[in-house]
Design a protein around this motif. Structure first.
Motif, short mmCIF file in Angstrom:
data_model
loop_
_atom_site.label_atom_id
_atom_site.label_comp_id
_atom_site.label_asym_id
_atom_site.label_seq_id
_atom_site.Cartn_x
_atom_site.Cartn_y
_atom_site.Cartn_z
N ALA A 503 47.57 33.60 29.55
CA ALA A 503 47.66 33.80 30.95
C ALA A 503 49.03 33.51 31.56
CB ALA A 503 46.57 32.89 31.58
N VAL A 504 49.53 32.34 31.35
CA VAL A 504 50.94 32.01 31.94
C VAL A 504 52.06 33.08 31.51
CG1 VAL A 504 51.80 30.28 30.14
CG2 VAL A 504 52.11 29.93 32.54
N LYS A 505 51.97 33.56 29.95
CA LYS A 505 52.91 34.31 29.73
C LYS A 505 52.85 35.69 30.39
CE LYS A 505 53.09 32.74 24.77
NZ LYS A 505 52.67 33.14 23.38
N LEU A 506 51.62 36.03 30.80
CA LEU A 506 51.35 37.42 31.40
C LEU A 506 52.21 37.38 32.99
CD1 LEU A 506 48.05 39.64 32.01
CD2 LEU A 506 49.47 39.14 33.69
N ILE A 507 51.92 36.23 33.39
CA ILE A 507 52.60 35.77 34.54
C ILE A 507 54.08 35.69 34.73
CG2 ILE A 507 52.72 34.27 36.54
CD1 ILE A 507 50.09 35.64 36.93
N GLU A 508 54.44 35.06 33.73
CA GLU A 508 55.77 34.60 33.44
C GLU A 508 56.63 36.17 33.17
OE1 GLU A 508 55.86 30.30 31.45
OE2 GLU A 508 56.00 32.06 30.30
N ASP A 509 55.94 36.87 32.42
CA ASP A 509 56.63 38.17 31.96
C ASP A 509 56.40 39.30 32.91
OD1 ASP A 509 57.08 37.06 29.78
OD2 ASP A 509 55.53 37.76 28.41
N GLY A 510 55.57 38.84 34.03
CA GLY A 510 55.46 40.08 35.20
C GLY A 510 54.66 41.23 34.98
N ARG A 511 53.62 40.87 33.95
CA ARG A 511 53.07 42.24 33.33
C ARG A 511 51.81 42.49 34.51
NH1 ARG A 511 53.43 39.14 28.49
NH2 ARG A 511 51.10 38.79 28.32
N TYR A 512 52.03 42.78 35.63
CA TYR A 512 51.11 43.12 36.71
C TYR A 512 51.83 43.89 37.79
CZ TYR A 512 53.40 39.22 38.84
OH TYR A 512 54.14 38.35 39.62
N LEU A 513 50.78 44.67 38.41
CA LEU A 513 51.49 45.51 39.53
C LEU A 513 50.25 45.44 40.49
CD1 LEU A 513 49.99 48.54 39.73
CD2 LEU A 513 51.33 48.63 37.35
N SER A 514 50.44 45.86 41.62
CA SER A 514 49.40 45.98 42.85
C SER A 514 49.60 47.18 43.60
CB SER A 514 49.59 44.76 43.92
OG SER A 514 50.80 44.86 44.49
N ASP A 515 48.76 47.82 43.99
CA ASP A 515 48.74 48.97 45.13
C ASP A 515 47.51 48.98 45.80
OD1 ASP A 515 49.54 51.35 45.96
OD2 ASP A 515 50.27 52.32 44.00
N GLN A 516 47.29 50.17 46.55
CA GLN A 516 46.06 50.33 47.32
C GLN A 516 45.66 51.66 47.05
OE1 GLN A 516 47.06 49.00 51.10
NE2 GLN A 516 47.81 50.69 52.02
N VAL A 517 44.48 52.12 47.13
CA VAL A 517 43.56 53.46 47.07
C VAL A 517 42.70 53.39 48.18
CG1 VAL A 517 42.06 52.68 45.38
CG2 VAL A 517 42.93 55.10 45.63
N SER A 518 42.69 54.62 48.47
CA SER A 518 41.64 55.10 49.58
C SER A 518 40.50 56.14 48.98
CB SER A 518 42.23 56.02 50.65
OG SER A 518 43.13 55.24 51.35
N GLN A 519 39.75 56.40 49.86
CA GLN A 519 38.30 57.20 49.42
C GLN A 519 38.77 58.47 48.76
OE1 GLN A 519 35.11 56.79 49.03
NE2 GLN A 519 34.86 59.02 48.42
N GLY A 520 38.43 58.79 47.44
CA GLY A 520 38.61 60.17 47.02
C GLY A 520 40.03 60.23 46.08
N ASN A 521 40.98 59.25 46.30
CA ASN A 521 42.36 59.46 46.01
C ASN A 521 42.38 58.90 44.47
OD1 ASN A 521 43.19 60.85 47.95
ND2 ASN A 521 43.89 59.02 49.35
#
Length: 907
Positions: A503-521
């Motif tokens: 878990a900490v390796k994932l955080i340290e390596d930045g293996r994540y992203l965020s975004d947002q999505v709406s209905q049907g998209n």
């Protein structure tokens, strides 16, 4: 348990039913399933007029009711409603909302924007299943009255609601105005009247009484790799993170929380919270081996209150003092999505950095009404059914499931528990600087809470001290968990056993992203998987809007994950079959579309190198746009040694548990050790391929160059750094305390060149001196101060260091010091005899200017064994030590402002 059969739907006023409730097995595509009942939604928008709404639907120059759309409204329609002050308050599954619309709302506007149905909310739909199914348990009764929790709409005032209830002779027990919630005592003939009041949103029985969920975690959890206590390794102690123990009262006193503990409760002489706190955040100051997960966190202790609306909890989470809470309590069983579930989910939405961690419960073998017998669907308490919280299963130190650990699914088939951790047979803190054996899911949950604090610190170190969104931390924990039980998620272990290192390796390596999505998209993200990857896991997770109490399913915003590999194969996420059948529920996960959970994962073994397309679709997003996190785990090693992994302190010929991780191996594991930094190896054992631990009796050698090697066929790994096998001294004592110095002695350790001497500092045991003899004299500022002290032996030439001894306690006071005449008067005036003693010890003071004196006897662990106050100085007093174990004790005598401490040897 006694039940009270008092219930009546006869009320002082009768209101006609508007909706049609049916238990028919047939269900139209527009019908709503709510609390196990089918509600028929008529298509009435072409003929509807506001005049058709009953008085019970009128509220503040508008109307409250249910509105159903032909299709889930797009984000543009949702925004248009908001711009016109048309409030879509809560989502009721199947394109239906609880609404508040002004009375002048245009019907043609509604029709043009996809509205199919408008109906008032029948009072029955506002009553929980438990309220509609008496008799009630004794705890829900107040004499002849029923104890209920009532939620009212946000656009009415608290005073108005209380005044209206007073007219019905309703007694308000608790008022949580910030959350529009009241606990009430109501006459048994008023339920229907109350439920049909327009300002009432939901009525439920008060929550069931709280039950504590209690019945070698750091290495199993891999938390040791985050807090190595070495200069070269990771040192994530949770420093700067606030954690909350919501439990049975005060924690401590215990030096394992030195300088970090704030008790906000007056309840004492309870030990459950002590056990929880020690696993989560104990520093191991007293005994190093009993260090908890996050030894640097700020620990806040409050009483457990089941509705999560108590002032201490709200204050600390709202002002930012606390980021992570732990509650290891049950309230009922398979309670469904309740008002409390709504509260904890909403708190996470209001405070995105807040993480609630709960025990899953110890109620397996109980049939809680899911429909599959006593081995399924027995998660305890509505708060644990939350979508944005963590419910923790309980495993032994070897990763096997404890039979009593509660199992899923949640009431609507969602995956619960979320994750598993070691809770059984943990050694944790207790009151008065002692330890206890602690267990149950009560011990598993604080393990997850403590690891989460370590991850919060890791994220903050990379991101300028910011706290992470709890959604990211939960996603990270779930996506990196070690496989346990069936392949994929299951209803016993959730997503697996926590692996803090991954878990900490994932955080340290930045293996994540965020975004947002709406209905049907649909959003597309591209992630590159490098060559040599053994396994890849893609997961999408989102903090879902709180559902309406009673909702089934509870999922509001439904996102879909699809992964396309470099060969254009489309891969779907894991799914479980929640059909209430014991065989079905125990089946391994398959793959397909998931419309129940706010977490989805695609796992690929031996993935081809190249770009992978991650598609996130807003399949059904009635409250958008929805933020989400994509986390991905890239595993390149088939075998990883996790414990010991460098810097540990073992003793010769003592049992230690070796741990390792593996992915996609088939051959047995061969274990070996080296005491010369890998120049030569000695066989330990060969264990089956499905085993990931081994209880090893350490080598009877002294070394600072020890390593462990694990091999499976062509795959192999070795401890990252060397660890120690060395002895500790078994006898160490304070021998003299003078006004400005203290002297300590111990039995020498064979082969030791020097010794580090420790005293308890502001938070931790700290080295205050080093000596190459078996004694040390250190400067002190006040001889009356308490002292906790310990020693470790080392040999720099050979490169080894022994483990620090258990801390010993000295209560303070001059001890065996040769003082000047004036300074020595109190010391010489006190007589203590016989010494050594076997049964009775006599104490007297020859200086009769003191009319009385106090006596306290303390053992070397700091525990007060006996105390006598206001002893008449005309005669001596005695202490019975016949039941004391052999050893050294300290007797402190205080007369007026003078104090002295004498050492007593009991034989």
């Amino acid at each position: 348990m006694k039940k009270t059969t008092i219930f009546s739907f006869q009320s002082i006023c009768f209101l006609a039913l508007t909706l049609v409730f049916s238990m028919s097995f047939a269900q139209n595509s527009t019908d709503i399933k709510f609390q196990g009942e089918t509600i028929v939604m008529p298509e009435n928008i072409t003929s509807f007029q506001w005049s058709q709404m009953p008085e019970s639907a009128r509220l503040n120059n508008g109307y409250v009711g249910w509105v159903q759309f032909y299709e889930t409204p797009t984000q543009n329609v949702q925004d248009l409603f908001e711009q016109n002050n048309l409030e879509l308050l809560e989502y009721i599954p199947h394109k239906t909302y609880l609404f508040y619309f002004p009375e002048n709302t245009s019907i043609s506007f509604l029709r043009a924007n996809g509205v199919r149905t408008i109906v008032p909310v029948d009072g029955k739909a506002k009553l929980s299943y438990q309220l509609k199914n008496p008799p009630y348990e004794h705890w829900a009764m107040d004499g002849d009255n029923i104890l209920v929790t009532l939620q009212y709409h946000k656009n009415v005032s608290n005073n108005y609601v209380i005044n209206q209830l007073a007219q019905q002779q309703i007694i308000v027990k608790e008022d949580h105005k910030e959350y529009q919630t009241l606990d009430l005592s109501i006459p048994n003939n008023c339920l229907e009247t109350i439920s049909n009041l327009s300002f009432v949103k939901w009525v439920d029985l008060v929550v069931a009484p709280a039950v504590k969920d209690d019945t070698k975690g750091r290495s199993l959890h891999r938390a040791n790799n985050l807090d190595t206590q070495t200069g070269a390794g990771r040192n994530y102690t949770g420093e700067g993170i606030g954690v909350m123990v919501r439990d049975d009262g005060r924690v401590g006193p215990h030096i394992d929380f030195q300088g970090r503990l704030t008790n906000l409760t007056a309840v004492s002489n309870q030990s459950h919270g002590d056990g929880v706190g020690g696993i989560m955040a104990g520093a191991g100051n007293l005994v190093p081996q009993y260090r908890g997960m996050a030894a640097g966190t700020d620990v806040y202790v409050v009483n457990y209150v089941s509705d999560f609306l108590d002032t201490p909890t709200l204050t600390l989470i709202n002002d930012g003092s606390v980021q992570i809470t732990n509650s290891s309590y049950s309230n009922g069983c398979n309670a469904g999505y309740t008002s409390i579930t709504e509260t904890v989910d909403q708190q996470t939405l209001d405070i995105p950095t807040l993480l609630h961690v709960f025990s899953a419960g110890n109620s397996n073998n109980n049939n809680c009404g899911y429909g599959a017998g006593n081995q399924w669907g027995n998660i305890t308490g509505g708060h644990k059914q939350g979508k944005n919280v963590i419910a923790t299963a309980n495993v032994f130190y070897d990763g096997s499931l404890v039979n009593s650990s509660s199992r899923g699914p949640a009431h609507d088939g969602r995956i619960k528990p979320d994750i598993a951790a070691n809770g059984q047979n943990q050694i944790s803190t207790n009151e008065n600087n002692t330890y206890q054996t602690f267990g149950g899911t009560s011990g598993a949950a604080p393990g997850i809470a403590g690891i989460s604090a370590q991850l919060y610190q890791a994220y903050g170190n990379i991101n300028g001290g910011d706290f992470p969104p709890s959604a990211l931390i939960k996603a990270t924990l779930l996506n990196t968990a070690n496989e346990a039980g069936n392949i994929g998620p299951d209803y016993k272990f959730g997503w697996g056993i926590v692996n803090a290192l991954q878990a900490v390796k994932l955080i340290e390596d930045g293996r994540y992203l965020s975004d947002q999505v709406s209905q049907g998209n649909t959003n597309n993200h591209t992630i590159n998987v490098p060559a040599g990857t053994t396994q890849v896991r893609f997961m999408v997770y989102w903090s879902d809007p709180a559902a309406s109490p009673g909702a089934d399913p509870a999922l509001v915003n439904d996102l879909d994950l699809l992964v396309t590999d470099p060969s254009n194969n489309v891969l779907e996420p894991w799914i479980l079959d929640p059909t209430p059948n014991p065989v079905t529920l125990d089946n391994p996960a398959t793959t397909g579309p998931d419309h129940l959970n706010n977490v989805e994962q695609v796992l690929i073994n031996a993935p081809a190198a190249g770009n992978y397309d991650i598609d996130i679709t807003g399949f059904n997003v009635p409250f958008g746009p929805q933020e989400y996190f994509v986390v991905y785990e890239l595993i390149s090693e088939n075998v990883v040694m996790t414990y010991p992994n460098g810097g540990e302190h073992f003793q010769p010929f003592v049992a230690e548990t070796i741990h390792w991780d593996e992915v996609n191996t088939t051959e047995d594991f061969v274990l070996e050790y080296s005491t010369d930094n890998g120049s030569s190896w000695t066989n330990i054992a060969t264990v089956p391929n499905d085993t990931h631990f081994y209880n090893w009796t350490t080598a009877n050698e002294i070394t600072g160059n020890a390593l462990i090697r694990v091999t499976s066929g062509a795959f192999q790994d070795v401890s990252d750094e060397t660890f120690n096998i060395a002895r500790t001294t078994n006898s160490y004592n304070i021998v003299e305390v003078c006004p400005s110095s203290a002297t300590f002695e111990w039995i020498a350790v064979d082969g030791a060149e020097s010794y580090d001497f420790y005293l308890l500092g502001e938070k931790y045991m700290e080295v205050v001196g080093t000596t190459n003899t078996n004694s040390i004299t250190i400067p002190i500022t006040n001889p009356d101060d308490e002292m906790w002290y310990a020693i470790s032996a080392k040999n720099d030439s050979e490169g080894w260091e022994g483990e620090r001894t258990r801390a010993k306690f000295y209560a303070g006071g001059i001890l065996d010091c040769q003082l000047g005449v004036s300074e020595n008067s109190m010391e010489n005036a006190v007589a203590l005899y016989p010494n050594p003693a076997t049964s009775e010890v006599f104490i007297s003071i020859s200086d009769k200017t003191f009319s009385n004196f106090d006596v306290t006897i303390v053992n070397s662990l700091g525990q007060v064994l006996e105390r006598k106050t206001n002893v008449d100085n005309a005669s001596s007093t005695s202490l019975n030590v016949s039941n004391y174990s052999s050893g050294i004790y300290f007797i402190t005598i205080k007369a007026g402002e003078s104090t002295t401490t004498k050492k007593l040897v009991v034989q």
